[in-house]
Design a protein around this motif. Structure first.
Motif, short mmCIF file in Angstrom:
data_model
loop_
_atom_site.label_atom_id
_atom_site.label_comp_id
_atom_site.label_asym_id
_atom_site.label_seq_id
_atom_site.Cartn_x
_atom_site.Cartn_y
_atom_site.Cartn_z
N GLU A 1 -22.91 -10.73 -40.17
CA GLU A 1 -23.87 -11.39 -39.28
C GLU A 1 -23.42 -11.39 -37.82
N TYR A 2 -22.41 -10.59 -37.50
CA TYR A 2 -21.88 -10.59 -36.13
C TYR A 2 -22.98 -10.27 -35.10
N ILE A 3 -23.66 -9.14 -35.30
CA ILE A 3 -24.67 -8.71 -34.32
C ILE A 3 -25.84 -9.69 -34.30
N ALA A 4 -26.28 -10.15 -35.48
CA ALA A 4 -27.39 -11.10 -35.55
C ALA A 4 -27.09 -12.36 -34.75
N LYS A 5 -25.88 -12.88 -34.89
CA LYS A 5 -25.50 -14.10 -34.16
C LYS A 5 -25.39 -13.83 -32.66
N ALA A 6 -24.76 -12.71 -32.31
CA ALA A 6 -24.57 -12.39 -30.89
C ALA A 6 -25.89 -12.17 -30.17
N MET A 7 -26.89 -11.64 -30.89
CA MET A 7 -28.18 -11.31 -30.28
C MET A 7 -29.24 -12.39 -30.52
N ASN A 8 -28.82 -13.54 -31.07
CA ASN A 8 -29.77 -14.64 -31.36
C ASN A 8 -30.97 -14.12 -32.15
N TRP A 9 -30.64 -13.43 -33.23
CA TRP A 9 -31.66 -12.79 -34.09
C TRP A 9 -32.68 -13.78 -34.62
N ASP A 10 -32.28 -15.01 -34.83
CA ASP A 10 -33.22 -16.02 -35.35
C ASP A 10 -34.37 -16.27 -34.36
N ARG A 11 -34.15 -15.97 -33.09
CA ARG A 11 -35.20 -16.08 -32.08
C ARG A 11 -35.64 -14.70 -31.58
N GLY A 12 -35.23 -13.67 -32.30
CA GLY A 12 -35.45 -12.30 -31.85
C GLY A 12 -36.91 -11.88 -31.87
N LEU A 13 -37.20 -10.87 -31.06
CA LEU A 13 -38.56 -10.37 -30.92
C LEU A 13 -38.89 -9.36 -32.02
N GLN A 14 -40.07 -9.50 -32.60
CA GLN A 14 -40.61 -8.51 -33.54
C GLN A 14 -42.03 -8.20 -33.12
N ILE A 15 -42.33 -6.91 -32.95
CA ILE A 15 -43.66 -6.48 -32.53
C ILE A 15 -44.25 -5.54 -33.58
N LEU A 16 -45.50 -5.76 -33.93
CA LEU A 16 -46.23 -4.82 -34.78
C LEU A 16 -47.01 -3.90 -33.84
N ALA A 17 -46.55 -2.66 -33.71
CA ALA A 17 -47.14 -1.72 -32.76
C ALA A 17 -47.83 -0.59 -33.52
N ALA A 18 -49.16 -0.66 -33.58
CA ALA A 18 -49.94 0.36 -34.29
C ALA A 18 -50.41 1.42 -33.31
N ASN A 19 -50.32 2.68 -33.73
CA ASN A 19 -50.75 3.81 -32.91
C ASN A 19 -51.81 4.62 -33.64
N TYR A 20 -52.84 5.01 -32.90
CA TYR A 20 -53.97 5.76 -33.45
C TYR A 20 -54.01 7.12 -32.75
N TYR A 21 -53.77 8.19 -33.53
CA TYR A 21 -53.75 9.55 -32.99
C TYR A 21 -54.86 10.36 -33.68
N PRO A 22 -56.03 10.51 -33.08
CA PRO A 22 -57.08 11.28 -33.74
C PRO A 22 -56.77 12.77 -33.71
N ALA A 23 -57.48 13.52 -34.55
CA ALA A 23 -57.31 14.97 -34.56
C ALA A 23 -57.58 15.52 -33.16
N CYS A 24 -56.80 16.54 -32.80
CA CYS A 24 -56.87 17.10 -31.44
C CYS A 24 -57.25 18.58 -31.54
N PRO A 25 -58.21 19.05 -30.73
CA PRO A 25 -58.65 20.45 -30.85
C PRO A 25 -57.56 21.46 -30.48
N GLN A 26 -56.62 21.06 -29.61
CA GLN A 26 -55.51 21.94 -29.21
C GLN A 26 -54.20 21.14 -29.25
N PRO A 27 -53.67 20.92 -30.45
CA PRO A 27 -52.50 20.04 -30.58
C PRO A 27 -51.26 20.52 -29.83
N ASP A 28 -51.20 21.82 -29.54
CA ASP A 28 -50.04 22.34 -28.79
C ASP A 28 -50.17 22.07 -27.29
N GLN A 29 -51.30 21.49 -26.88
CA GLN A 29 -51.51 21.21 -25.45
C GLN A 29 -51.70 19.73 -25.15
N ALA A 30 -51.30 18.87 -26.10
CA ALA A 30 -51.41 17.43 -25.89
C ALA A 30 -50.22 16.76 -26.56
#
Length: 356
Positions: A194-223
């Protein structure tokens, strides 16, 4: 060159990628054009180009030998790759699929209904948008996003209706896996679990749910979905639908991650690289797009408490000088989102300058 100044109203005029692709595009608009070097691509058939696999059941086993084996494998993966996949983690695959489905439902909402969640604030509890940062983007990204803070305080959308229940359970179970992995990483460095957890105050640590939406692309090698970047936190856990697209830089080549069904893809972030004084690297990765179907990924970065600064751990220095100065996690996130660090290694801003 002076930074571009835009207003929230200006940014709201930038169409989401979902709206843009609803118009049956045959080519990539110029503002989205991003050319990748095909010579940088790894050979997908080379077995050397597969991220390591960690068996979570071994990490949590009552057998000291199995646990020790898993900890050693985590250490090797962090040192050689900065990425690994985790199997047998105990989070039901049905829950992971439900989380992807409710996020897909959000992206399918009418644009008007999503407008209330558009915000410029970095740590807005719930925010959605398109590209990376429309105010400073030089190239638009082929993605829309939704970011919801789930810890230290849980936040939730009121639509779609089942988002709240699913995301609460998913965030809790994902955080439990992240906690065990953080303890394993700590032990792989020869520290108390628990060394890192205690040092970084993990009990108050940030958690983010980051959803990404990537639709089909007509030229995937250019985006590009997301260009090369590192993650700001300690560890990130990621899930995706059946469409791959995550690429990791390894030995100078881009490796397409092919993970087992139901596995978490895990990578270490910038705060971990600081703590280990570069022993464990926060590795460059990117999201590429395809011309077949929509890809949805959910990245779950876990970081220290916002007021906590990561510094190289004294016990790990072994007589070596610390390579980084301290900065609170909140300040670090603000720096990463600023024009000063746009598509650049954010850690360079904290690196101790060598004497001439």
């Amino acid at each position: 060159m002076a930074p571009t100044t835009t207003t929230v109203a200006d940014e709201a005029k930038v169409a989401s990628i979902k709206t843009l692709t609803g118009a049956e595009l045959n080519s990539v608009p110029s503002e989205y054009t991003y050319i990748k070097d095909p010579n940088d691509q790894a050979d997908a058939s080379d077995p050397e180009h597969s991220i390591p696999t960690i068996d979570f059941a071994q990490l949590t086993s009552s057998s000291p030998d199995l646990r020790s084996k898993a900890i050693q494998e985590i250490g090797r993966a962090c040192e050689e790759w900065g990425f690994f996949q985790v199997i047998n983690h105990g989070v039901p695959e049905s829950l992971m699929k439900s989380m992807i489905e409710v996020c897909h439902k959000f992206f399918d909402l009418p644009e008007e209904e999503k407008k209330e969640f558009q915000s410029r604030k970095l740590l807005e509890p719930i925010k959605c948008g398109t590209s990376f940062n429309v105010a400073i983007d030089k190239v638009r990204l082929w993605r829309d996003f939704l970011k919801v803070i789930a810890h230290p305080e849980f936040h939730s959308l009121h639509k779609p209706a089942d988002y709240s229940e699913v995301s609460l359970e998913f965030s809790k179970q994902t955080r439990q896996v992240a906690t065990e992995l953080l303890n394993g990483i700590s032990e792989s460095l020869g520290l108390e679990a628990e060394y890192i957890a205690k040092a970084m105050n993990w009990d108050r640590g940030l958690q983010i749910l980051a959803a990404n939406y990537y639709p089909a692309c007509p030229q995937p090698d250019q985006a590009i979905g997301i260009p090369p970047h590192t993650d700001h936190g300690l560890v990130t856990l990621l899930i995706q639908n059946d469409m791959g697209g995550l690429e990791v830089q390894h030995n100078g080549k881009w490796v397409l991650v092919d993970c087992a069904p139901g596995a978490f893809v895990v990578n270490i972030g910038d705060q971990m690289q600081i703590l280990t004084n570069d022993k464990y690297k926060s590795v460059w990765h990117r999201a590429v797009v395809n011309n077949r179907a929509t890809r949805i990924s959910i990245a779950v970065p876990h970081g220290p408490a916002l007021d906590t600064a990561a510094l190289p751990i004294p016990e790990l220095l072994g007589g070596e000088a610390p390579k980084y100065i301290g900065m609170s996690y909140e300040e670090f996130m603000e720096l990463q989102a600023s024009p000063a660090a746009y598509m650049m290694p954010c850690l360079d801003h904290l690196r101790v300058k060598a004497d001439n």
